[in-house]
Every structure is written in structure tokens, then in C-alpha cells.
Design a protein around this motif. Sequence first.
Motif, PDB file in Angstrom:
ATOM      1  N   CYS A 191       0.843  -1.199   0.000  1.00  0.00           N
ATOM      2  CA  CYS A 191       0.000   0.000   0.000  1.00  0.00           C
ATOM      3  C   CYS A 191       0.879   1.249   0.000  1.00  0.00           C
ATOM      4  CB  CYS A 191      -0.929   0.010   1.199  1.00  0.00           C
ATOM      5  SG  CYS A 191      -1.957   1.511   1.309  1.00  0.00           S
ATOM      6  N   GLY A 192       0.672   2.113  -0.969  1.00  0.00           N
ATOM      7  CA  GLY A 192       1.522   3.282  -1.125  1.00  0.00           C
ATOM      8  C   GLY A 192       1.462   4.249   0.021  1.00  0.00           C
TER       9      GLY A 192
ATOM     10  N   GLN B   6      -5.546   0.321   0.169  1.00  0.00           N
ATOM     11  CA  GLN B   6      -4.755   0.366  -1.050  1.00  0.00           C
ATOM     12  C   GLN B   6      -5.005   1.695  -1.739  1.00  0.00           C
ATOM     13  OE1 GLN B   6      -6.851  -3.044  -2.919  1.00  0.00           O
ATOM     14  NE2 GLN B   6      -7.265  -1.697  -4.654  1.00  0.00           N
ATOM     15  N   GLU B   7      -4.071   2.074  -2.598  1.00  0.00           N
ATOM     16  CA  GLU B   7      -4.216   3.303  -3.373  1.00  0.00           C
ATOM     17  C   GLU B   7      -4.753   3.025  -4.776  1.00  0.00           C
ATOM     18  OE1 GLU B   7      -3.309   6.721  -1.954  1.00  0.00           O
ATOM     19  OE2 GLU B   7      -4.064   5.179  -0.583  1.00  0.00           O
ATOM     20  N   TYR B   8      -4.543   1.818  -5.275  1.00  0.00           N
ATOM     21  CA  TYR B   8      -5.013   1.464  -6.604  1.00  0.00           C
ATOM     22  C   TYR B   8      -6.536   1.564  -6.673  1.00  0.00           C
ATOM     23  CZ  TYR B   8      -6.007  -1.466 -10.702  1.00  0.00           C
ATOM     24  OH  TYR B   8      -6.479  -1.948 -11.904  1.00  0.00           O
ATOM     25  N   LYS B   9      -7.012   2.425  -7.559  1.00  0.00           N
ATOM     26  CA  LYS B   9      -8.453   2.654  -7.768  1.00  0.00           C
ATOM     27  C   LYS B   9      -9.169   2.971  -6.452  1.00  0.00           C
ATOM     28  CE  LYS B   9      -8.482   1.902 -12.256  1.00  0.00           C
ATOM     29  NZ  LYS B   9      -9.276   0.849 -12.896  1.00  0.00           N
TER      30      LYS B   9
ATOM     31  N   ASN C 144     -13.428   4.811  -1.056  1.00  0.00           N
ATOM     32  CA  ASN C 144     -13.798   3.505  -1.595  1.00  0.00           C
ATOM     33  C   ASN C 144     -15.195   3.068  -1.196  1.00  0.00           C
ATOM     34  OD1 ASN C 144     -12.176   3.383   0.994  1.00  0.00           O
ATOM     35  ND2 ASN C 144     -13.156   1.382   1.042  1.00  0.00           N
ATOM     36  N   LYS C 145     -15.636   2.009  -1.817  1.00  0.00           N
ATOM     37  CA  LYS C 145     -16.858   1.326  -1.395  1.00  0.00           C
ATOM     38  C   LYS C 145     -16.496   0.255  -0.373  1.00  0.00           C
ATOM     39  CE  LYS C 145     -18.927   1.679  -6.029  1.00  0.00           C
ATOM     40  NZ  LYS C 145     -19.383   0.891  -7.212  1.00  0.00           N
ATOM     41  N   ILE C 146     -17.436  -0.078   0.477  1.00  0.00           N
ATOM     42  CA  ILE C 146     -17.301  -1.214   1.383  1.00  0.00           C
ATOM     43  C   ILE C 146     -18.441  -2.161   1.064  1.00  0.00           C
ATOM     44  CG2 ILE C 146     -17.245  -2.027   3.769  1.00  0.00           C
ATOM     45  CD1 ILE C 146     -16.573   1.600   3.203  1.00  0.00           C
ATOM     46  N   ASN C 147     -18.092  -3.327   0.570  1.00  0.00           N
ATOM     47  CA  ASN C 147     -19.096  -4.318   0.153  1.00  0.00           C
ATOM     48  C   ASN C 147     -20.146  -3.697  -0.762  1.00  0.00           C
ATOM     49  OD1 ASN C 147     -17.827  -6.374   1.636  1.00  0.00           O
ATOM     50  ND2 ASN C 147     -18.933  -5.824   3.497  1.00  0.00           N
ATOM     51  N   GLY C 148     -19.671  -2.927  -1.736  1.00  0.00           N
ATOM     52  CA  GLY C 148     -20.534  -2.381  -2.771  1.00  0.00           C
ATOM     53  C   GLY C 148     -21.149  -1.037  -2.492  1.00  0.00           C
ATOM     54  N   VAL C 149     -20.979  -0.493  -1.290  1.00  0.00           N
ATOM     55  CA  VAL C 149     -21.593   0.787  -0.917  1.00  0.00           C
ATOM     56  C   VAL C 149     -20.498   1.809  -0.654  1.00  0.00           C
ATOM     57  CG1 VAL C 149     -23.127   1.987   0.696  1.00  0.00           C
ATOM     58  CG2 VAL C 149     -23.547  -0.422   0.121  1.00  0.00           C
TER      59      VAL C 149
ATOM     60  N   GLU D  33       1.265   8.490  -1.714  1.00  0.00           N
ATOM     61  CA  GLU D  33      -0.173   8.505  -1.897  1.00  0.00           C
ATOM     62  C   GLU D  33      -0.477   8.417  -3.387  1.00  0.00           C
ATOM     63  OE1 GLU D  33      -4.024  11.401  -0.968  1.00  0.00           O
ATOM     64  OE2 GLU D  33      -2.046  11.926  -0.199  1.00  0.00           O
ATOM     65  N   SER D  34      -1.596   7.820  -3.716  1.00  0.00           N
ATOM     66  CA  SER D  34      -2.153   7.733  -5.077  1.00  0.00           C
ATOM     67  C   SER D  34      -1.703   6.510  -5.867  1.00  0.00           C
ATOM     68  CB  SER D  34      -1.859   8.989  -5.909  1.00  0.00           C
ATOM     69  OG  SER D  34      -2.442  10.122  -5.306  1.00  0.00           O
ATOM     70  N   TYR D  35      -0.641   5.824  -5.449  1.00  0.00           N
ATOM     71  CA  TYR D  35      -0.283   4.588  -6.143  1.00  0.00           C
ATOM     72  C   TYR D  35       0.404   3.641  -5.165  1.00  0.00           C
ATOM     73  CZ  TYR D  35       4.281   6.971  -6.607  1.00  0.00           C
ATOM     74  OH  TYR D  35       5.460   7.645  -6.367  1.00  0.00           O
ATOM     75  N   ASP D  36       0.335   2.362  -5.486  1.00  0.00           N
ATOM     76  CA  ASP D  36       0.916   1.323  -4.635  1.00  0.00           C
ATOM     77  C   ASP D  36       2.262   0.872  -5.184  1.00  0.00           C
ATOM     78  OD1 ASP D  36      -1.312   1.156  -2.855  1.00  0.00           O
ATOM     79  OD2 ASP D  36      -2.402   0.016  -4.385  1.00  0.00           O
ATOM     80  N   ARG D  37       3.048   0.289  -4.304  1.00  0.00           N
ATOM     81  CA  ARG D  37       4.323  -0.296  -4.727  1.00  0.00           C
ATOM     82  C   ARG D  37       4.058  -1.566  -5.548  1.00  0.00           C
ATOM     83  NH1 ARG D  37       7.009  -1.441   0.838  1.00  0.00           N
ATOM     84  NH2 ARG D  37       8.826  -2.083  -0.377  1.00  0.00           N
ATOM     85  N   LYS D  38       5.008  -1.890  -6.404  1.00  0.00           N
ATOM     86  CA  LYS D  38       4.892  -3.099  -7.225  1.00  0.00           C
ATOM     87  C   LYS D  38       5.555  -4.304  -6.561  1.00  0.00           C
ATOM     88  CE  LYS D  38       2.774  -0.848 -10.449  1.00  0.00           C
ATOM     89  NZ  LYS D  38       1.309  -1.032 -10.602  1.00  0.00           N
ATOM     90  N   ASP D  39       6.506  -4.033  -5.695  1.00  0.00           N
ATOM     91  CA  ASP D  39       7.207  -5.122  -5.014  1.00  0.00           C
ATOM     92  C   ASP D  39       7.764  -4.595  -3.696  1.00  0.00           C
ATOM     93  OD1 ASP D  39       9.761  -3.814  -5.515  1.00  0.00           O
ATOM     94  OD2 ASP D  39       9.634  -4.596  -7.554  1.00  0.00           O
TER      95      ASP D  39
END
Length: 751
Positions: free
Chosen positions: A117-118, A159-162, A200-205, A416-422
Motif C-alpha cells: 500500500c503506497g 490500497q491506493e489502486y483505484k 472507496n466502497k465497502i461491500n458495494g456501498v 499517496e495515489s499509487y501502490d508499490r509493485k514489489d
Amino acid sequence: MERDLKKLVASMTLEEKAGMCSGADFWNTKSIERLEIPSVMMSDGPHGMRKQEGEADHLGLNESIEAVCFPAACATASSFDVDLIQRMGEILGEECQAEDLSMLLGPAVNIKRSPLCGRNFEYFSEDPYLAGKMAVAYINGVQSWDVGTSIKHFAVNNQEYKRMCVSSEVSERALHEIYLPAFEEAVKESQPKTVMCSYNKINGVFASENEELLTKILREEWGFEGYVVTDWGAINERVKGLKAGVDLEMPSTGDYNDKKIVEAVKNGELDEKVLDRAVERILKVIFSYVDHRHPEAVFDRDKDHEKSVEIETECAVLLENNGVLPLKEEQKIVYIGEFAEKPRYQGGGSSHINSSKVVSALEAAQEKNRNVTYLKGFSSERDEIEAQEVEKAVQAAKEADIAVVFAGLPDAFESESYDRKDMKLPACQNHLIEEVTKVQPNLVVVLHNGSPVETPWAEQTAAILELYLGGQGVGEACDRLLYGQANPSGRLAETFPLRLEDNPSYLSFGGDGKTVDYTEGVYVGYRYYEAKKQPVRWAFGHGLSYTEFKYDNLTVSSEELNDENEIIVEVDVTNIGECAGKEVVQLYVTDKNGTVNRPVKELKGFTKLFLQPRETKKAQMKISARDLSFYSEEIKDWYAPAGTYELLVGHASDDIRVSCEIQFTTKKLLPFHVTGATTIGELLADFRTAAATMELLAPLQQNGENEEEVSEADQQMIQAILEGLPLKSLSIVGVTGEMIEGIIYKLNELC
């Protein structure tokens, strides 16, 4: 000053009330001059002020005023010191008063589900208990100056992705056991002025439309008294969000959403009482600041810089040491790596501070005339192997008594805004470290990073010091720790796995951009590694010292705990070394009752003791029924089965020194309805039906005694078959359908 807020709200026009529910601009609330309602300003946090007087943004791109950058949460949580964190909060609160800031946006308490997580550098821990205690201390400190805090990001933002649209798909149990407790602890114990809902959404909301979270849990169950503010731009549908419990939308959207609120009231879609309630909450927080200004507050940047050095000194974690540390004045030392000259001390994004002063470890050594030389070795910004630089560094390391490599993640690697790849350090750094290990056995690695990294060279080094992102005082703190002017006392607030693939969320982290499944459930961090017996590089709670500590005489105030009382746990801790130091005493709880799907152990207490050589002090912690409990989705509440629990006290999650058992009794019972599908094993496991089930089995056992003697293996097989046998299948051993119905009826009477 007493204010009748209901009367004030009643005197506002519908348009004015709707307008109060969104910002005036990027950082300020709206004012209503005719009613003497002022505008107040807020600022990004949590480890320093990012007050923007010019062009505003929420990603740390534009300039802010010169301020003091304190250690990020990845570091401060490693202090395991609530008093220290409260003092840091008090400093920040005074700074805000001096700069006329009504709100500091923090702390951030989201759980470190994955090392990728970025924004992990801004979060406290993988453990909700620790994160909650840190949050309470921070909030109490800041709000002691009548400056508000905004605990974030509520909720399940890992997570920062989407992050603005992804749906975190998480079980009810994991939500309550892992992702909500830090928020709950902070709300119940320190009442932050605001709670910031996540994107984000939590379980669709969407979080901004989640009535279950924002109203039923946050306000009705936990008793939250402040207002809910959106993360910047997190509103989806404004009227729907207002109904769910979002009060203030930030930043300003002009009057676009204000008009939607007005229209909804006029056409009957929105009850005006809902709007009135939101406005009253906002005004309550605004005036809690306006009516309690502190003219004596001073923002002394030099003084606060010194405080930032002291705080980071308490946070750094000594991961490995074969005796090479602390360094000695007469030794010939070479510092290698550009981080020695240009330390990375904060993360990227909305929390980025325009620091008033930064002193590197190299500058600190030079100021004290230490016998230190410096070679660049590698860049702090690029991942490039510069052969000549490496060659010079290796030669210098060979000629020195001790080499210290300053490694870490460049700014671009985590933000912030993106996550690490490894989880890897830049290849150029690993290459140089490996080359130095070939010529210098006395190699010390100093790390600057916001989250765990893989360290394939760890076993070839003499010592490793984790500074995390230690704020603008990181260089001076590093110097004090390396040379023994301070004794390292930090402990890891997260596990360092050997490799990324070992992490429990490895297969599901990030998701497909639309949803992300939290398939590991409650098995986050050390809960997973302990259950799987997965080797790790460094365990949760790990951290070394320049001295040693001994644990003795574990006692409890009572060996019996129930729903109402508390048990006081005490243990003697002795410094058996030759220098003063601090020990973090950690208390874990284990369910010994065979309860299905429970972690091996869970942190439920900690305290930090300062001990002189040969000094003994008593560590004291408390345990209640909640500390033994898991969240039952069946009863939608916390539940601990009656029985035996083990209390484990030690130096780290993998270094338990003393333990004892207690007995727990409870009046709370899980509902148990017997049907034809209920198994014999389930009936035997419940005390309400166990005796009657044994009577039921007696004739079957007697029949077995008349037959030829069976082997032990056959007996085990028969036992397993019986335990898994549902009542409806007793017909295979000659029990009639009418008899089965009677058995079910009688057993349900017992429940």
C-alpha cells in the motif's frame, strides 16, 4: 461561551444551511457574516502542518508554509509509547493554534493489510489494538489545544489502486475485528472532532453513502459526537450521503451540490431535520475552536525541530546487531549512500511538509567531529549502478573499521495515489550492499523507508537500524543511536516478511480495479504468520537494544475473569545489561478452548519501561472480556466462550518470556438451534447439549462393546464418523425417524 446552536440553525435560510455543508474553498468552511458564523481553516496532517496560503491542492504538489516535519506514523507507532505520541500531538496542537488552524487532518489508522500500500507510511500498524492506542494518544494531544482532529480514512481503505471507486469486499467479522477497532477505540476514548470518510466502497456501498457505518455504527453504537467530513472529492451522490451521515463535503464544489440539497428539501426527498442536524454538528465543532483560541500559543520551529529529533530517537528500531553497535569515537567509519547526505524522511502526497530544517546523518557526524568519511555509492533518487562510485565505496569500506550503508526507498517508490509493485530496494542499493559484504564484515545498514523491504543480505550484515520515515530530525537521531548517545527502543508495528509472496494478501491485493476481496479474513500480519508457522525476517514487536532485559514473577489480580470485571496483569522486568534502556513489554492473549478460526495470539496490552542497569520495575496491564473476544456474525456482537485463556508476556510476538492461564466465565451464550443437520460433534461441544448427547450415544457404545475388539485406528475412525454424523442420519444405526424428531425436540428444550 454558551451558544444556542439549535436557535442559530433555526435562524438560517434553507440556502445558508445547505451552504454550510460544503467548503468555501479547498481548506476553509463557509462563513455567514449576518449570523456571526466565521470561516475556519483546516490543514493536512498528520505528522506536521501543510498549511497552504497560496494555490491549494490535496496531493502535496503546491507549496505550503514552512513547518516542522515530525516522524510519520510508520515510525511513531514503532515507539509503542502513548505518552510520547500524546506529547507530539500537543506540539502539533499548539502549532495549529499559533497558525490559526482549526483542524489537523489525522491521524490515519487504516490497517497495513499489505506492505505494498503506497500510503502505509502514514498508517500506524497491521494490528488494530496498537493502532487504536496510538490514535487515542495523538488525538488527546492535539485536541488538548482545542484544535480538532479528523481520524481517517473511514473505512477499509487499504490500497491506493483505484481507491476512489474500488469496493473492499470484507467479511463482517474481519471488518469488526481488524478494520474498525482503531476507529472505535479513538471515538470512545478521545472523541475526535471529525471523522473522515474514505473514497472507496465497502461491500458495494460507497463510504460516503454507508449509513451502516456512518450512523448505526459510528454514532449509535460508538457515540460519536462530531461531524463526518468527506475525503477531498469523496462524495458520490450528495443528498444520499447527507442521509447516510456525511455532514461536510470538502473541498468546495461551488454551489452545485448545495443546490441539490435545497431542491431535495423542497421536493420532500430530504427531511429538513436531517440537514439541520448536520449543520448543528458542523457549527458545534467550528465554535469549539473559535471560542477557545489560545493567544499564548507559539510556533517555535527551532524548538519543535529538537522535539522531532527526540521523538524519532524513540521510534527507530534496531533490527540486527552482533555487537558492532554502538560505534566508538576512535573507530574509522565510512558512510556510504546518498541517503547519508540527503535523508528520505517523509512520504509523498497530501502529508508532504515544507520542512523548516533538515540535518542529515553526515552533517550531524561532521558537527560532532566524528571520524567519518563519505562516499555517494548510489543515488537516493535513481536506481542506477554507477560502477565507479561502487568501486570507490567498496575500497573505502575495505579500508575502514566499519562501513555504514544508508539505504532506503526513493521518493518515487512509495506515495499517496499509487501502490508499490514489489518489496525490493532499488537494485543498485542491493548490489552495493552485497559488494561491501564481500570485503567488510562490520557492515551496518541504515534504512529509510515507509514500509517493509526485502533484505536478502540481512544475514551477511553486522547490524541493521530501521529509521523508517523519521521526520526532519532523522539525521540527528540516527547519529545519537549509532554512537550510543541514545539506546534504541523502537519495536516493529508490522511484520517484515522474508518476501512479498509470503504476505497473506499476496494473491488478492489490488483486486481487478472494481473489487478487491479480503480473502485472508482476520489473518492479517502476524495473525497469519503465526497461524501458518510461516518464517519471517522480523516479527511484529521485534526490536533490539544495547542492553538486555529479564522477565520474572508474572502475576494476575485474579485467575478468574467474567463479563464485568478486569484482571490486572503484572510482571517484573529487570535491566540485566550495562547501560540504561527502555523495554516494550507486550501482552498477548490465546484462546485455549479449541474455538474454530481464531488467531494463535493477539496483542491486548503493552507498556514501555525505562530502566537503569540492574533496575527492576513492575509492568502493569489490564485484561477485560472484550480482550478475549472475537466478533460473532451470528449474534452481531463480541463473544468469548467460557473456558481457559493463556496470557503471554514478552519482548515480541515471537519472543514470549512468561505466561499463565486464566479462567473465563460468561452469561453470554451463542444461540444454538438443533436441526436434523446438527452433528453429534456440535452437540458434544456445547455444554447445554453435551450430557444429553452422551446419553444418546451410550446404547450405541454398549452395542460396540459386544462385538469383537477393534483396533485403535478403527476406534478413531468410528469416533470421527460419529462426530461428523448429523442427527438425521442416525437412521443408519437403527434410530427411527420418529425417535430422531423426539431427540431434536428434547435437545432444543435444553438450548
